[in-house]
Scaffold this active site. Structure first.
Site, PDB file in Angstrom:
ATOM      1  N   VAL A  86     -18.885  10.930   2.796  1.00  0.00           N
ATOM      2  CA  VAL A  86     -19.997  10.970   1.838  1.00  0.00           C
ATOM      3  C   VAL A  86     -21.245  10.330   2.450  1.00  0.00           C
ATOM      4  CG1 VAL A  86     -20.791  10.192  -0.435  1.00  0.00           C
ATOM      5  CG2 VAL A  86     -18.404  10.878  -0.119  1.00  0.00           C
TER       6      VAL A  86
ATOM      7  N   HIS B 114     -16.161  -4.003   5.315  1.00  0.00           N
ATOM      8  CA  HIS B 114     -15.664  -2.660   5.613  1.00  0.00           C
ATOM      9  C   HIS B 114     -16.659  -2.001   6.573  1.00  0.00           C
ATOM     10  CE1 HIS B 114     -13.620   1.202   4.111  1.00  0.00           C
ATOM     11  NE2 HIS B 114     -14.448   1.560   5.065  1.00  0.00           N
TER      12      HIS B 114
ATOM     13  N   LYS C 159       0.829  -1.204   0.000  1.00  0.00           N
ATOM     14  CA  LYS C 159       0.000   0.000   0.000  1.00  0.00           C
ATOM     15  C   LYS C 159       0.864   1.255   0.000  1.00  0.00           C
ATOM     16  CE  LYS C 159      -4.047  -1.791   2.478  1.00  0.00           C
ATOM     17  NZ  LYS C 159      -4.982  -1.504   3.596  1.00  0.00           N
TER      18      LYS C 159
ATOM     19  N   LEU D 259      -6.451  -9.606   4.010  1.00  0.00           N
ATOM     20  CA  LEU D 259      -7.625 -10.319   4.500  1.00  0.00           C
ATOM     21  C   LEU D 259      -8.439 -10.770   3.291  1.00  0.00           C
ATOM     22  CD1 LEU D 259      -8.598  -7.886   7.401  1.00  0.00           C
ATOM     23  CD2 LEU D 259      -7.252  -9.974   7.539  1.00  0.00           C
TER      24      LEU D 259
ATOM     25  N   ARG E 270     -12.331  14.015   8.201  1.00  0.00           N
ATOM     26  CA  ARG E 270     -13.292  14.888   7.507  1.00  0.00           C
ATOM     27  C   ARG E 270     -14.678  14.277   7.625  1.00  0.00           C
ATOM     28  NH1 ARG E 270     -14.407  11.567   3.346  1.00  0.00           N
ATOM     29  NH2 ARG E 270     -12.699  10.398   2.373  1.00  0.00           N
TER      30      ARG E 270
ATOM     31  N   GLU F 157     -11.974   3.696  10.227  1.00  0.00           N
ATOM     32  CA  GLU F 157     -12.377   2.652   9.283  1.00  0.00           C
ATOM     33  C   GLU F 157     -11.665   1.349   9.631  1.00  0.00           C
ATOM     34  OE1 GLU F 157     -12.376   3.582   5.186  1.00  0.00           O
ATOM     35  OE2 GLU F 157     -13.443   5.482   5.458  1.00  0.00           O
TER      36      GLU F 157
END
Length: 449
Positions: free
Chosen positions: A296, A210, A160, A205, A293, A277
């Protein structure tokens, strides 16, 4: 305590309109900024004042820090709300806002910096007691180092980008033979997309969900966690449908994670809105990242908890205390949000153009956040999301029934949208029975090809 009388909204579309409405409910004047292609946009028409900040490309308008700061100073704005996307997680911009004597409606620049870098965020998460995915101890600096880390963690692993986001800068590696090519490709992609080629590694994973927890903290040390959202229905790491609460969790799992998240946010000294998250697999949570922040999908939390998160952001930014504690943050029912994009529902190719008829659904428990209207021309310049349909009901089965009705009522003519896909998802047995993970939607779409 500073008083906010006028807010400049450094954004466009439905989120700009959402912030304008919250400000009007509070008696606060608003300033819209817009690019030349957004002259006829709804947020421009409904704000108290508006300022053109440049041509269509975002880098010359909505990402133009100098133009936005100048607009704020010229209109005597007390505060700037960035919404989500664009400049919302730019710590340097938040710092400039404060240097110019205005209030930044969001977490502190230092917190944005700390949690914006994925490597630093993971270290902070560990220090604050959040469960994390096994991974590299910091950045993976060479191919040899990557191979050593993968051997220790165990394949499969995920490379990542430390500065990544939006599903980019990520690549799975299943065997040592794949590492050399994957390492170089990911490093190049990170440098190109984010200007930073730093990589780190985590255990991959194989069937996670999520799940994220909404955080809200004030400047007096008070923190509340508004339960959780299940955002597992994704395509290419982009969320398509979100729910609150996550019906897959047990009461104990939910309560335990709320306490863990609350403790972590207090240790960080977190202020304003944010989201922890997590990946959730086999009954265990693993910290993924923190979004510093508004999200959505914040409306599903608002519908279930009866809170206006934008209003709370503004109150907290002005130095006010939260008006409630964890004990009186009580969920009510179930909510689902559908992201309606101007895209072909099968190929997902953006489909900008003129809307010849816009007739959103309504009725009990139905909310539509959008900034389009009949006759509006969707520009090809920005994100393709044009509306969010949010449905609330007593429980998940009732919410699915109501959402089916609302999607059937929703009419958008002139452009293709993803509404047909949303209808198809609600009819699917796996979706109804919660039998899905983060990769389910992509596999579902492949079967339809």
């Amino acid at each position: 305590m500073p008083q906010i009388k006028k807010v400049l909204i450094a954004n466009r579309g439905e989120i700009a309109l959402r912030i304008i409405r919250a400000c009007r409910d509070m008696g606060i004047r608003t300033v819209a900024v817009y690019s030349t292609v957004d002259r006829s946009a709804m947020h421009v028409q409904l704000a108290d004042e508006s300022v053109c900040i440049g041509p269509g490309p975002a880098r010359e308008s909505y990402l133009n820090e100098s133009a936005i700061l100048t607009a704020a100073l010229l209109t005597n704005a007390d505060a700037i709300h960035p919404g989500y996307g664009f400049l919302s997680e730019r710590a340097d911009f938040a710092h400039k806002v404060e240097q110019h004597g205005m209030i930044w409606v969001g977490p502190s620049p230092d917190m944005i910096t700390k949690m914006g870098d994925k490597v630093n965020a993971k270290k902070t998460a560990i220090e604050c007691g959040l469960p994390v995915v096994p991974g590299s101890d910091g950045a993976v600096e060479t191919l040899e180092h990557a191979l050593e880390c993968a051997e220790k963690i165990g394949y499969p692993v995920m490379l990542k980008a430390a500065a990544g986001g939006g599903g980019r800068g990520m690549r799975p590696v299943n065997t040592p033979d794949e590492m050399a090519e994957a390492y170089q490709i990911t490093k190049n992609e990170a440098a190109s997309a984010f200007g930073d080629d730093t990589l780190y590694m985590e255990k991959l994973l194989t069937h996670p969900r999520h799940i994220e927890f909404q955080v809200l903290g004030d400047k007096h040390g008070n923190v509340v966690i508004f339960g959780e959202r299940d955002c597992s229905l994704q395509r290419r790491n982009q969320k398509v449908m979100e729910e609150c609460p996550a019906a897959i969790l047990t009461r104990k799992q939910r309560d335990d994670m709320i306490e863990i998240c609350k403790s972590a946010a207090k240790k960080m000294g977190y202020t304003n809105a944010g989201t922890f998250e997590f990946m959730f697999q086999d009954g265990k949570f693993y910290f993924l990242e923190m979004n510093t922040r508004l999200q959505v999908e914040h409306p599903v939390t608002e519908m279930v908890y009866g809170v206006d998160l934008v209003r709370e952001q503004i109150r907290v930014a002005a130095g006010e205390k939260l008006g409630y504690t964890q004990s009186n943050v009580i969920p009510n029912g179930h909510a689902i949000e559908f992201r309606i994009n101007a895209e072909d529902p099968e190929t997902f190719i953006p489909n900008p153009g003129r809307i010849t008829l816009y007739a959103p659904s309504g009725g009990m428990g139905v909310r539509v956040d959008s900034a389009v209207y009949t006759g509006y021309t969707i520009p090809p310049t920005y994100d393709s999301m044009i509306a969010k349909l949010i449905v609330h009901a007593q429980n998940r089965p009732a919410c699915i029934m109501r959402a089916t009705r609302a999607l059937d009522e929703f009419v958008i003519d002139g452009v293709k949208t993803t509404i047909p896909l949303q209808r198809k998802l609600l009819k699917n047995r796996d979706v109804k029975q919660l039998n899905f993970d983060n990769k389910w939607l992509e596999n579902f779409l492949k079967k339809d090809e």
